[in-house]
Scaffold this motif. Sequence first.
Motif, PDB file in Angstrom:
ATOM      1  N   VAL A 133       0.831  -1.201   0.000  1.00  0.00           N
ATOM      2  CA  VAL A 133       0.000   0.000   0.000  1.00  0.00           C
ATOM      3  C   VAL A 133       0.877   1.266   0.000  1.00  0.00           C
ATOM      4  N   ASN A 134       0.473   2.235  -0.800  1.00  0.00           N
ATOM      5  CA  ASN A 134       1.182   3.524  -0.957  1.00  0.00           C
ATOM      6  C   ASN A 134       2.510   3.437  -1.710  1.00  0.00           C
ATOM      7  N   ARG A 135       2.907   2.264  -2.149  1.00  0.00           N
ATOM      8  CA  ARG A 135       4.171   2.160  -2.895  1.00  0.00           C
ATOM      9  C   ARG A 135       3.926   2.452  -4.380  1.00  0.00           C
ATOM     10  N   GLU A 136       5.016   2.688  -5.085  1.00  0.00           N
ATOM     11  CA  GLU A 136       4.894   3.121  -6.479  1.00  0.00           C
ATOM     12  C   GLU A 136       5.329   2.032  -7.454  1.00  0.00           C
ATOM     13  N   ILE A 137       4.542   1.862  -8.500  1.00  0.00           N
ATOM     14  CA  ILE A 137       4.885   0.880  -9.544  1.00  0.00           C
ATOM     15  C   ILE A 137       4.855   1.580 -10.902  1.00  0.00           C
ATOM     16  N   ALA A 138       5.909   1.361 -11.690  1.00  0.00           N
ATOM     17  CA  ALA A 138       6.022   2.010 -12.993  1.00  0.00           C
ATOM     18  C   ALA A 138       6.045   0.942 -14.081  1.00  0.00           C
ATOM     19  N   PHE A 139       5.265   1.161 -15.125  1.00  0.00           N
ATOM     20  CA  PHE A 139       5.137   0.171 -16.201  1.00  0.00           C
ATOM     21  C   PHE A 139       5.893   0.602 -17.440  1.00  0.00           C
ATOM     22  N   TYR A 140       6.761  -0.274 -17.915  1.00  0.00           N
ATOM     23  CA  TYR A 140       7.424  -0.039 -19.201  1.00  0.00           C
ATOM     24  C   TYR A 140       6.601  -0.810 -20.220  1.00  0.00           C
ATOM     25  N   ALA A 144      -2.103  -4.649 -22.652  1.00  0.00           N
ATOM     26  CA  ALA A 144      -3.127  -5.391 -21.905  1.00  0.00           C
ATOM     27  C   ALA A 144      -2.616  -5.917 -20.556  1.00  0.00           C
ATOM     28  N   VAL A 145      -1.384  -6.453 -20.540  1.00  0.00           N
ATOM     29  CA  VAL A 145      -0.885  -7.033 -19.284  1.00  0.00           C
ATOM     30  C   VAL A 145      -0.648  -5.931 -18.255  1.00  0.00           C
ATOM     31  N   ALA A 146       0.059  -4.876 -18.664  1.00  0.00           N
ATOM     32  CA  ALA A 146       0.366  -3.789 -17.731  1.00  0.00           C
ATOM     33  C   ALA A 146      -0.917  -3.199 -17.159  1.00  0.00           C
ATOM     34  N   ARG A 147      -1.915  -3.075 -17.995  1.00  0.00           N
ATOM     35  CA  ARG A 147      -3.165  -2.491 -17.516  1.00  0.00           C
ATOM     36  C   ARG A 147      -3.864  -3.399 -16.507  1.00  0.00           C
ATOM     37  N   ALA A 148      -3.723  -4.715 -16.722  1.00  0.00           N
ATOM     38  CA  ALA A 148      -4.305  -5.654 -15.745  1.00  0.00           C
ATOM     39  C   ALA A 148      -3.545  -5.559 -14.418  1.00  0.00           C
ATOM     40  N   VAL A 149      -2.224  -5.379 -14.488  1.00  0.00           N
ATOM     41  CA  VAL A 149      -1.432  -5.221 -13.258  1.00  0.00           C
ATOM     42  C   VAL A 149      -1.837  -3.906 -12.572  1.00  0.00           C
ATOM     43  N   ALA A 153      -3.002  -3.101  -8.871  1.00  0.00           N
ATOM     44  CA  ALA A 153      -2.227  -2.137  -8.071  1.00  0.00           C
ATOM     45  C   ALA A 153      -3.158  -1.096  -7.451  1.00  0.00           C
ATOM     46  N   GLN A 154      -4.166  -0.674  -8.210  1.00  0.00           N
ATOM     47  CA  GLN A 154      -5.134   0.287  -7.672  1.00  0.00           C
ATOM     48  C   GLN A 154      -5.855  -0.320  -6.469  1.00  0.00           C
ATOM     49  N   GLY A 155      -6.195  -1.595  -6.590  1.00  0.00           N
ATOM     50  CA  GLY A 155      -6.850  -2.290  -5.468  1.00  0.00           C
ATOM     51  C   GLY A 155      -5.962  -2.354  -4.233  1.00  0.00           C
ATOM     52  N   PHE A 156      -4.664  -2.440  -4.452  1.00  0.00           N
ATOM     53  CA  PHE A 156      -3.700  -2.519  -3.352  1.00  0.00           C
ATOM     54  C   PHE A 156      -3.358  -1.127  -2.792  1.00  0.00           C
ATOM     55  N   GLY A 157      -3.897  -0.076  -3.400  1.00  0.00           N
ATOM     56  CA  GLY A 157      -3.597   1.279  -2.936  1.00  0.00           C
ATOM     57  C   GLY A 157      -2.218   1.746  -3.353  1.00  0.00           C
ATOM     58  N   MET A 175      -6.548   6.351 -17.965  1.00  0.00           N
ATOM     59  CA  MET A 175      -6.629   5.013 -17.368  1.00  0.00           C
ATOM     60  C   MET A 175      -6.162   5.006 -15.912  1.00  0.00           C
ATOM     61  N   GLY A 176      -5.831   6.183 -15.393  1.00  0.00           N
ATOM     62  CA  GLY A 176      -5.533   6.278 -13.961  1.00  0.00           C
ATOM     63  C   GLY A 176      -4.071   6.102 -13.590  1.00  0.00           C
ATOM     64  N   ALA A 177      -3.180   6.155 -14.595  1.00  0.00           N
ATOM     65  CA  ALA A 177      -1.747   6.074 -14.290  1.00  0.00           C
ATOM     66  C   ALA A 177      -1.096   7.401 -14.663  1.00  0.00           C
ATOM     67  N   GLU A 178       0.025   7.694 -14.028  1.00  0.00           N
ATOM     68  CA  GLU A 178       0.750   8.932 -14.315  1.00  0.00           C
ATOM     69  C   GLU A 178       1.675   8.697 -15.507  1.00  0.00           C
ATOM     70  N   PRO A 179       1.531   9.461 -16.608  1.00  0.00           N
ATOM     71  CA  PRO A 179       2.437   9.228 -17.741  1.00  0.00           C
ATOM     72  C   PRO A 179       3.867   9.661 -17.425  1.00  0.00           C
TER      73      PRO A 179
END
Length: 320
Positions: A133-140, A144-149, A153-157, A175-179
């Motif tokens: 919770v409150n940690r940061e995850i960045a997608f390269y 479809a897979v990254a969006r499912a993750v 992640a949103q559920g985990f806060g 989609m709720g992620a920071e570009p």
Amino acid sequence: KARTVLLATEKAFAAAAVGKIESVLKEANYTLKKLENYKGKDDLLAAVAGVDAMIIRSDIVDQAVLDKADKLKIVVRAGAGYDNIDLKACEAKSVTAMNTPGQNANAVAELVFGMMLVSARNNFDGTSGFELVNREIAFYGFGAVARAVHKLAQGFGMKSFAYDPYIPADKIKEMGAEPVSTVAGLFEHQYVSLHVPLTDETKASINKELLMKMPKGGSLINTARTEVVHEADMIEVLKTRPDFCYLCDVAPKDIEPFKAAVGDKYGKRLIFTKKKMGAQTAEANDNAARQERDMGVAHNQGYPFGDPQNKDYSIKGSKR
Ligand code: 3PG
């Protein structure tokens, strides 16, 4: 004469999924030829002669296979990554190549979280771990897979960041992620999750320079392809940064130098699956094996089933 479709899967699909493929083909008056759990390339080379179409997983379709496939018109990779298909060689023979993106995305996303949780809780060894919770995850890559993750992640806060050269920043934001505007920018966050295909551009691109930028407790999660990560650099980073973790779906060919780099922290700081397991669930086996035809995507000329343009930005088209 009825046309023949070869199902060539070194790692077989669930029997129920194969049954469904079989009944769809039967209804359409096609013959299904099965080559499942085969042991060597020779078996594949012998099986492709005379078939009109092929369904594969990670099975290699290269020049040698195409040379034997005298009637082949289409090869469908049931799954996302199509680095196992020689597209140029297919094109030269007017063979269409397609994949089924998104069909195993949820399975991979759950694996990403499984590995993150095991690592955060020190492989359940009785010692104190930490929460996501409150940690940061960045997608390269934000397909479809990254969006499912990201959804998990949103559920985990957690807070999500993403870089994808094929997706406009405002879509990522929607989609709720920071570009994030550069690959390097991703490595300012504690977790970086790789969701890029293996290409000349991405091969060995995750190097020491990027990895050393990561903040304390930096963790790289690789459910893409092992080859995207620069192996020697990774071993060096694991050796020099005792806080750094590498979680990867499938071990590299030579696992020993990796293990030596982390000592007794194997299974916590360093997690490798025994086999490529991202898509190995009952559900993904079923989904990937029978994607609706208007959802498949062609990656070369000869697209037979409609508009190959990505409808939801999940497919690799031309760079925007
Ligand atoms: C994919 O690209 O879809 C995954 O890596 C799954 O590969 P597999 O069919 O070998 O499980």
